[in-house]
Design an enzyme around this catalytic site. Structure first.
Site, mmCIF file in Angstrom:
data_model
loop_
_atom_site.group_PDB
_atom_site.id
_atom_site.type_symbol
_atom_site.label_atom_id
_atom_site.label_comp_id
_atom_site.label_asym_id
_atom_site.label_seq_id
_atom_site.Cartn_x
_atom_site.Cartn_y
_atom_site.Cartn_z
ATOM 1 N N LYS A 56 -8.566 3.674 -9.703
ATOM 2 C CA LYS A 56 -9.213 3.904 -8.401
ATOM 3 C C LYS A 56 -8.344 4.810 -7.526
ATOM 4 O O LYS A 56 -8.845 5.771 -6.918
ATOM 5 C CB LYS A 56 -9.455 2.567 -7.690
ATOM 6 C CG LYS A 56 -10.095 2.694 -6.319
ATOM 7 C CD LYS A 56 -9.506 1.716 -5.334
ATOM 8 C CE LYS A 56 -8.899 2.427 -4.160
ATOM 9 N NZ LYS A 56 -8.159 1.551 -3.254
ATOM 10 N N LYS A 76 0.214 8.009 0.822
ATOM 11 C CA LYS A 76 0.005 7.030 -0.259
ATOM 12 C C LYS A 76 -0.408 7.735 -1.554
ATOM 13 O O LYS A 76 0.035 7.342 -2.642
ATOM 14 C CB LYS A 76 -1.054 6.004 0.167
ATOM 15 C CG LYS A 76 -1.425 4.958 -0.897
ATOM 16 C CD LYS A 76 -0.286 3.998 -1.223
ATOM 17 C CE LYS A 76 -0.625 3.046 -2.377
ATOM 18 N NZ LYS A 76 -1.512 1.950 -2.030
ATOM 19 N N THR A 84 -6.214 1.322 0.650
ATOM 20 C CA THR A 84 -5.952 2.678 0.151
ATOM 21 C C THR A 84 -7.302 3.349 -0.084
ATOM 22 O O THR A 84 -8.054 2.962 -0.983
ATOM 23 C CB THR A 84 -5.139 2.635 -1.151
ATOM 24 O OG1 THR A 84 -3.842 2.100 -0.866
ATOM 25 C CG2 THR A 84 -4.986 4.035 -1.744
#
Lengths: 295, 295
Positions: free
Chosen positions: B241, B173, B98
């Site tokens: 993150k 995502k 990701t």
């Protein structure tokens, strides 16, 4: 089941709920509504129509109240020709309105002085749930009084929970609204990101909708936002009213819940731009305005 | 299916994914991991272990990358002994990390100059999904390259979606994470209200969990918060993150998403109080701190 039932407040929720009681409870039903014509259909099916809350409540074993807000409930119970002036000792008042948990406790104490029990019993599930008899009902108050009215609640409730003492049904409803409208904020922000990213909304909803991102709000309102459909299931002005109750409680308790405070701000923006009658998914419009897409 | 497969990055996600490829793809698998010992189990089952990304990628038809963040992917592809130094023209790189959608587009362009396709393919479903082969995989990039690798993705993916051009898998995502962590904010605020109201958590979750308030986050993490269980499914530092990637994108686009910005602030608070390794439900701890219950 009790023999004599009163139902006060025949709005979009109360009317179908009273209808279920008339059809299923086997009891004698007396109804009251400020706008009397709304009782016509029930009258044709055998309900008695009263001219005041006091008249409807006289002799009733269980008295249902289903109105909009805290002052409406107070007026219905304690106002001129309110039900408290005639309700008999030993009767139970069931309040289906969504109102202040604090005020509910106070109402319960005032009614207890007349040996009348109050069960707070706000519902979720919308008018569809009321029509289909599949409401969730979150109840607070004396457990034995709850047990006495439970068979009546089962006429239109699917998930019926005794949440605790007086006011705890209302507190549970506030928890429910924090979840509903907070989750919807995430859906509206996600749909804003979808739009800005140039993603296809339907493809995106299919890609993310089955996993850890899944919610009732995403599944039911995500496609409506994508289609620009802001017709109400649950209206923005009523959501704002429930958020006022949440924030009243939060402020009384000096509680910090920054997310739901933000949600209220976004509904203020929607309503001040003419969206009071839109469905809750119109929270997306507030984000759209922030991002220069609409007004 | 392709004959020669490389898999770079055998972490908590990559290791079981590479295992599925080894068992189901019928191809020859070469793996690389910075900490070589993590490849031992796969080596015993027949995988070749390489000493560098370049060595693993040499001759491969499809090269998988599964690392943590944008710089890790860049190093794995373009760094010293990176895969781009040996990967053959016509090969496909599949990036399961990701990372930034913008950086992904740039990487895809640089690889295209060598006639190598890049499919961005971030996953959701956690280590459980990786082990059980039930991941959701959100893909961006050239559709014909996607079609070529789809049979391999099916070795461990359940919902596999081609979301659009390069970077659109990563964008999807980010949408997923806005939903996951934004919904979780509503769950944490609701559980804070439950605690302050003196409601029983289990009774409340049962009362509200079946209707419009329902979500994967509420169902799976609500009971953990009630039980004080902050063990990780998905860790706070990794959530932070992902939120950094969301907010980088949001800031680049000058987009206003106040809810998810708030969520990032709350994770900052959790992490600065020692909660980096806790599960995402530890967002509740930030609200508890705000309300004087813990630190």
């Amino acid at each position: 089941m009790p023999q004599s039932i009163a139902f006060l407040g025949l709005g979009i929720m109360g009317l179908p709920m009273a209808g279920h009681l008339l059809q299923k409870s086997g009891g004698k039903l007396t109804v009251y509504n400020r706008t009397k014509v709304k009782a016509d259909a029930l009258a044709k099916q055998g309900a008695t129509v009263a001219d005041s809350p006091a008249a409807a409540a006289k002799g009733a074993d269980v008295i249902f109240v289903c109105v909009s807000d805290t002052p409406d409930v107070e007026a219905m119970i304690f106002g001129e020709n309110g039900l408290a002036s005639t309700a008999k000792p030993g009767s139970v008042v069931v309040d289906h309105s969504t109102i202040s948990p604090m005020a509910t406790k106070s109402f319960a104490q005032r009614l207890a002085a007349k040996s009348i029990a109050l069960i707070d019993a706000p519902v979720s599930g919308g008018d569809t749930g009321a029509k289909n008899g599949t409401l969730s009902i979150m109840c607070g108050g004396d457990k034995s009084a709850f047990d006495r009215v439970l068979p009546l609640l089962q006429c239109y409730g699917k998930t019926i929970t005794h949440c605790g003492d007086s006011g705890q049904g209302q507190a549970t409803k506030l928890v429910n609204q924090v979840l509903v409208l907070g989750t919807l904020l995430s859906v509206c922000e996600a749909m804003t990101l979808v739009k800005k990213s140039g993603l296809d909304p339907q493809t995106t909803l299919a890609a993310v909708g089955a996993g850890a991102a899944a919610s009732w709000q995403l599944q039911n309102l995500g496609p409506k936002i994508a289609a620009g459909d802001f017709a109400p299931g649950f209206r923005c002005d009523l959501a704002a009213k429930d958020l006022r109750l949440v924030l009243e409680f939060v402020d009384q308790q000096e509680l910090a819940l920054p997310g739901i405070a933000l949600v209220r701000q976004l509904y203020n923006a929607v309503i001040s731009n003419g969206g009071a009658g839109d469905g809750t998914q119109a929270m997306f419009k507030a984000l759209a305005m922030l991002n220069g897409w609409g007004g």
